[in-house]
Design an enzyme around this catalytic site. Structure first.
Site, PDB file in Angstrom:
ATOM      1  N   CYS A 124       0.810  -1.209   0.000  1.00  0.00           N
ATOM      2  CA  CYS A 124       0.000   0.000   0.000  1.00  0.00           C
ATOM      3  C   CYS A 124       0.845   1.261   0.000  1.00  0.00           C
ATOM      4  O   CYS A 124       2.060   1.231   0.180  1.00  0.00           O
ATOM      5  CB  CYS A 124      -0.916   0.002   1.225  1.00  0.00           C
ATOM      6  SG  CYS A 124      -1.915  -1.486   1.384  1.00  0.00           S
TER       7      CYS A 124
ATOM      8  N   GLY B 108      -0.359   0.554  -5.174  1.00  0.00           N
ATOM      9  CA  GLY B 108      -1.639  -0.106  -4.943  1.00  0.00           C
ATOM     10  C   GLY B 108      -2.701   0.409  -5.884  1.00  0.00           C
ATOM     11  O   GLY B 108      -2.885   1.615  -6.002  1.00  0.00           O
TER      12      GLY B 108
ATOM     13  N   ASN C 205       0.202   0.956   5.863  1.00  0.00           N
ATOM     14  CA  ASN C 205       0.999   0.231   4.873  1.00  0.00           C
ATOM     15  C   ASN C 205       1.828  -0.815   5.601  1.00  0.00           C
ATOM     16  O   ASN C 205       2.623  -0.478   6.475  1.00  0.00           O
ATOM     17  CB  ASN C 205       1.919   1.204   4.113  1.00  0.00           C
ATOM     18  CG  ASN C 205       2.884   0.473   3.190  1.00  0.00           C
ATOM     19  OD1 ASN C 205       2.593  -0.615   2.704  1.00  0.00           O
ATOM     20  ND2 ASN C 205       4.040   1.068   2.957  1.00  0.00           N
ATOM     21  N   GLY C 206       1.649  -2.077   5.236  1.00  0.00           N
ATOM     22  CA  GLY C 206       2.407  -3.138   5.877  1.00  0.00           C
ATOM     23  C   GLY C 206       1.519  -4.327   6.184  1.00  0.00           C
ATOM     24  O   GLY C 206       0.447  -4.498   5.595  1.00  0.00           O
TER      25      GLY C 206
ATOM     26  N   CYS D  34      12.939  -3.262   4.259  1.00  0.00           N
ATOM     27  CA  CYS D  34      12.672  -4.190   3.157  1.00  0.00           C
ATOM     28  C   CYS D  34      13.435  -3.729   1.922  1.00  0.00           C
ATOM     29  O   CYS D  34      13.058  -2.748   1.277  1.00  0.00           O
ATOM     30  CB  CYS D  34      11.176  -4.245   2.856  1.00  0.00           C
ATOM     31  SG  CYS D  34      10.784  -5.236   1.399  1.00  0.00           S
TER      32      CYS D  34
ATOM     33  N   TYR E 232      11.970  -3.348  -6.389  1.00  0.00           N
ATOM     34  CA  TYR E 232      10.745  -3.363  -7.182  1.00  0.00           C
ATOM     35  C   TYR E 232       9.697  -2.316  -6.819  1.00  0.00           C
ATOM     36  O   TYR E 232       9.210  -1.592  -7.670  1.00  0.00           O
ATOM     37  CB  TYR E 232      10.108  -4.753  -7.099  1.00  0.00           C
ATOM     38  CG  TYR E 232       8.755  -4.852  -7.764  1.00  0.00           C
ATOM     39  CD1 TYR E 232       8.627  -4.783  -9.147  1.00  0.00           C
ATOM     40  CD2 TYR E 232       7.589  -5.008  -7.003  1.00  0.00           C
ATOM     41  CE1 TYR E 232       7.388  -4.871  -9.762  1.00  0.00           C
ATOM     42  CE2 TYR E 232       6.345  -5.101  -7.619  1.00  0.00           C
ATOM     43  CZ  TYR E 232       6.250  -5.030  -8.991  1.00  0.00           C
ATOM     44  OH  TYR E 232       5.026  -5.108  -9.600  1.00  0.00           O
TER      45      TYR E 232
ATOM     46  N   SER F 278      10.346  -1.552 -13.777  1.00  0.00           N
ATOM     47  CA  SER F 278      11.225  -1.716 -12.624  1.00  0.00           C
ATOM     48  C   SER F 278      12.573  -2.331 -12.976  1.00  0.00           C
ATOM     49  O   SER F 278      13.502  -2.280 -12.177  1.00  0.00           O
ATOM     50  CB  SER F 278      10.526  -2.541 -11.543  1.00  0.00           C
ATOM     51  OG  SER F 278       9.924  -3.695 -12.094  1.00  0.00           O
TER      52      SER F 278
ATOM     53  N   ASP G 287      15.705  -8.127 -15.696  1.00  0.00           N
ATOM     54  CA  ASP G 287      14.456  -7.949 -14.943  1.00  0.00           C
ATOM     55  C   ASP G 287      14.811  -7.774 -13.474  1.00  0.00           C
ATOM     56  O   ASP G 287      15.893  -8.163 -13.028  1.00  0.00           O
ATOM     57  CB  ASP G 287      13.539  -9.151 -15.126  1.00  0.00           C
ATOM     58  CG  ASP G 287      12.067  -8.810 -14.899  1.00  0.00           C
ATOM     59  OD1 ASP G 287      11.776  -7.693 -14.429  1.00  0.00           O
ATOM     60  OD2 ASP G 287      11.210  -9.664 -15.197  1.00  0.00           O
ATOM     61  N   ASP G 288      13.874  -7.177 -12.710  1.00  0.00           N
ATOM     62  CA  ASP G 288      14.148  -6.953 -11.292  1.00  0.00           C
ATOM     63  C   ASP G 288      14.079  -8.237 -10.494  1.00  0.00           C
ATOM     64  O   ASP G 288      14.802  -8.417  -9.520  1.00  0.00           O
ATOM     65  CB  ASP G 288      13.169  -5.917 -10.715  1.00  0.00           C
ATOM     66  CG  ASP G 288      11.724  -6.386 -10.828  1.00  0.00           C
ATOM     67  OD1 ASP G 288      11.221  -6.963  -9.848  1.00  0.00           O
ATOM     68  OD2 ASP G 288      11.116  -6.196 -11.886  1.00  0.00           O
TER      69      ASP G 288
ATOM     70  N   CYS H 111       7.006 -13.787   2.282  1.00  0.00           N
ATOM     71  CA  CYS H 111       7.142 -12.601   3.123  1.00  0.00           C
ATOM     72  C   CYS H 111       5.891 -12.456   3.978  1.00  0.00           C
ATOM     73  O   CYS H 111       4.778 -12.653   3.504  1.00  0.00           O
ATOM     74  CB  CYS H 111       7.318 -11.354   2.257  1.00  0.00           C
ATOM     75  SG  CYS H 111       7.346  -9.807   3.192  1.00  0.00           S
TER      76      CYS H 111
ATOM     77  N   CYS I 198      15.943  -6.237   5.671  1.00  0.00           N
ATOM     78  CA  CYS I 198      15.297  -7.553   5.710  1.00  0.00           C
ATOM     79  C   CYS I 198      15.549  -8.237   4.372  1.00  0.00           C
ATOM     80  O   CYS I 198      15.211  -7.693   3.312  1.00  0.00           O
ATOM     81  CB  CYS I 198      13.801  -7.416   5.957  1.00  0.00           C
ATOM     82  SG  CYS I 198      12.933  -9.011   5.964  1.00  0.00           S
TER      83      CYS I 198
ATOM     84  N   CYS J 234      13.146 -12.959   2.078  1.00  0.00           N
ATOM     85  CA  CYS J 234      12.617 -13.611   0.874  1.00  0.00           C
ATOM     86  C   CYS J 234      13.716 -14.328   0.093  1.00  0.00           C
ATOM     87  O   CYS J 234      13.427 -15.232  -0.699  1.00  0.00           O
ATOM     88  CB  CYS J 234      11.891 -12.603  -0.014  1.00  0.00           C
ATOM     89  SG  CYS J 234      12.850 -11.139  -0.441  1.00  0.00           S
TER      90      CYS J 234
END
Length: 477
Positions: free
Chosen positions: A8, A34, A110-111, A247, A253, A294, A356-357, A393, A444, A447
Site C-alpha cells: 500500500c 496499490g 501500509n504493511g 525491506c 521493485y 522496474s 528484470d528486477d 514474506c 530484511c 525472501c
C-alpha cells in the site's frame, strides 16, 4: 516483474487550504503501490469525513462527481491499497474511519501485522464486532480498549502490541500522527511545502508531485505528531535497541525510480545493482534490454558496466496496470501480453541480454522470453537484479506460497531450462546489499535468505510472538 502482489501507499498533509487536492495528487504519484482501492479522509479540526472506493485514484475520485470538493478540509490523509491482508472488498478500503470513546479516528496503514489474527480472535471472544477483514481495524479496537485509553500515551502503548510491518497514519480531528514499526520495514518520510505545511508519505515522489521538500524519514519506532504547534516526535521503542530491517525489495521493485527511500536514490541503487550484475554475470551479446519499468534502471547499469548497447526490446503499455492485479495465471499471462509488446527490429537476429528486477513463479517471465524468440532473437541471456526468491514474506509483500516460488524447488540449471534461455544469472545477496548505503544487517532479506527479523511461521505461533514481545517491549497490558 509481474507476479507478486503489491502492498500500500499512504499520504497526509496538515493545515493546508488545498490539503485534499494535494492528497489526491500525492496518491496519484504513489499509484504504483496499490491499484485496488483508494480513499481520502479529511478534518476541519472538529469532524472527520471520509470517502473510499474500489479502483485507481482517478476512478475513485472522478472530477465530475465532485468528491474532492465534498471532502474539502485543511487536513487530510489518503491511502492506496492492494490486499496483502484481507479480501478485495469495499469494506477493506482505507482510510478506515471509526469512532470510539475519545472521538473520531481515521487510519491508513501500509504493511502487514503478523499478530492481527491473534488480536482479532482475542477481541472477538470478548464481544467486539469487526466490519472488515483487514488488519488495520484491529488497531482501532486496541485504541478503544479502556485500559489502553487510560495510559499516559495510549497510542504508544497500542503500537507496542503490534508485530510486523507498519508505516501508519492516524488522523484525529486536530492532528496527524505518523508512526513506523521498530524495524522500519516499510518507508515513511516527512516533507514540507513551500508554504511551510508539513506532509508525510510512503515515498518522496509524492512530495515532488506537490512541490514539497523532503525533510527526513520517520525513524523506526518513532511517532511524529503534526498539529497546530508544528511537528513533534517521540519514540515508543527506545532508539538503538532494535536493529533496523528495511525491506530491500522496496529498492528492487516497489518504489518509484524517482524516489529516495531508506536514505538512497532508488534509481541509483538499481543502476548500481545492474553494474554489479554485469560484473558477476558477464556475457557476450549485442544489446541489453530491460523488462520495463522496474527493470529499466538495472538494465542501464548493466549496459554501462558491460559496454553492450542499451535498447528497448519491450515497449510497455501505460494503460495496463501492474499485472499482479490479475487473480489467475491465465489472466496474468494475458495481462503481460497486453502490457509488454516486443520491438522486433530491436531484437531480431541479435543476442539479447534481458534484465528484470526479479523472477517469482517464472511463468510470466517464460512468456516474455517466448515473445522474444518469436520476434527472432538469436540468443537470450536472462539477468536478474535480485537473488533467487525462496521464502514467503509476512511483512507486506504477498509472495506466492513457498512451493510456488520457482527458485525454491529448482536448481539454477532447472530454472534456466524452464525459462528457455541460453544463460541465467542472478545477482548475489552480498552484491545486492553492496548497492545500499546502510550496513547489510539493517535490511530484511528473508525472501532470499529465509532469515526473518522476528519469529514467524504459517500458523503465527502465539507463544513465540509473546516471547518476542517480552524481549522487545515493556508494560504490555
Amino acid at each position: 516483474m509481474s507476479e507478486i502482489k503489491e502492498e500500500c501507499g499512504v499520504f497526509g498533509i496538515f493545515d493546508d487550504a488545498e490539503a485534499v487536492k494535494k492528497t489526491y495528487f500525492g496518491l496519484h504519484s504513489l499509484q504504483h503501490r496499490g491499484q485496488e482501492s483508494a480513499g481520502i479522509a479529511s478534518s476541519d479540526g472538529e469532524y472527520i469525513k471520509c470517502y473510499t472506493g474500489m479502483g485507481q485514484v482517478g476512478r475513485v475520485f472522478r472530477p465530475s462527481k465532485g468528491f474532492l470538493e465534498k471532502l474539502e478540509n485543511p487536513t487530510a490523509i489518503g491511502h492506496l491499497r492492494y490486499s496483502t491482508t484481507g479480501s478485495s472488498n469495499p469494506l477493506n478500503a482505507q482510510p478506515f474511519l471509526s469512532e470510539y470513546s475519545q472521538g473520531q479516528i481515521a487510519v491508513a496503514h501500509n504493511g502487514n501485522l503478523i499478530n492481527a489474527n491473534l488480536l482479532r480472535d482475542e477481541y472477538e471472544a470478548y464481544g467486539h464486532i469487526f466490519k472488515s477483514s483487514n488488519d488495520t481495524e484491529v488497531v482501532v479496537h486496541l485504541l478503544a480498549k479502556p485500559t489502553h485509553v487510560s495510559k499516559p500515551d495510549p497510542l504508544a502503548h497500542v503500537l507496542n502490541h503490534l508485530h510486523g510491518a507498519f508505516s501508519i497514519l492516524f488522523l484525529f480531528p486536530d492532528r496527524i500522527e505518523a508512526a513506523r514499526d521498530p524495524f522500519g520495514f516499510r518507508p515513511l518520510c516527512l516533507g514540507k511545502t513551500k508554504a511551510g505545511k508539513y506532509c508525510v508519505a510512503s515515498e518522496t515522489c509524492a512530495f515532488d508531485a506537490i512541490e514539497a521538500e523532503y525533510i527526513r524519514d520517520v525513524e523506526p519506532g518513532e511517532i511524529v505528531t503534526i498539529d497546530k504547534t508544528g511537528l513533534s516526535s517521540r519514540f515508543f521503542v527506545e532508539p538503538g535497541t532494535v536493529t533496523p530491517g528495511h525491506c530491500i525489495f522496496e529498492h528492487v521493485y516497489f518504489a518509484k525510480q524517482s524516489s529516495r527511500i531508506f536514505g538512497d536514490s532508488v534509481h541509483e541503487f538499481r543502476k548500481q545493482s545492474g553494474r554489479v550484475l554485469a560484473q558477476e554475470h558477464p556475457v557476450d551479446a549485442d544489446i541489453v534490454t530491460p523488462v520495463p519499468d522496474s527493470g529499466t534502471s538495472a538494465a542501464v547499469g548493466y549496459a554501462s558496466e558491460s559496454g553492450i548497447p542499451f535498447d528497448m526490446g519491450f515497449v510497455r503499455s501505460h494503460y495496463v496496470g501492474r499485472t499482479f492485479l490479475a487473480p489467475s495465471q491465465e489472466l496474468r499471462d494475458l495481462a503481460v501480453k497486453m502490457k509488454l509488446a516486443v520491438v522486433k527490429e530491436a531484437v531480431a537476429g541479435k543476442r539479447v541480454v534481458v534484465v528484470d528486477d526479479s523472477v517469482v513463479r517464472g511463468t510470466t517471465t517464460k512468456g516474455k522470453i517466448n515473445s522474444l524468440r518469436e520476434a527472432g532473437a538469436k540468443e537470450i541471456h536472462m539477468r536478474v537484479a535480485c537473488p533467487p526468491l525462496v521464502s514467503p514474506c509476512y511483512f507486506g509483500v504477498d509472495f506466492p506460497t513457498k512451493e510456488e516460488l520457482i527458485a525454491n524447488n529448482r536448481t539454477l540449471e532447472e530454472i534456466r531450462d524452464f525459462l528457455k534461455v541460453d544463460s541465467l544469472g542472478y545477482i548475489s545477496l552480498d552484491g545486492l546489499l553492496s548497492c545500499a548505503s546502510l550496513p547489510g544487517d539493517h535490511y530484511c532479506t528473508a525472501c532470499w535468505s529465509g532469515d526473518y527479523k522476528m519469529p514467524v511461521n504459517t500458523a503465527f505461533n502465539k507463544l513465540s510472538l509473546e516471547r518476542h514481545q517480552m524481549q522487545l517491549f515493556d508494560n504490555i497490558d
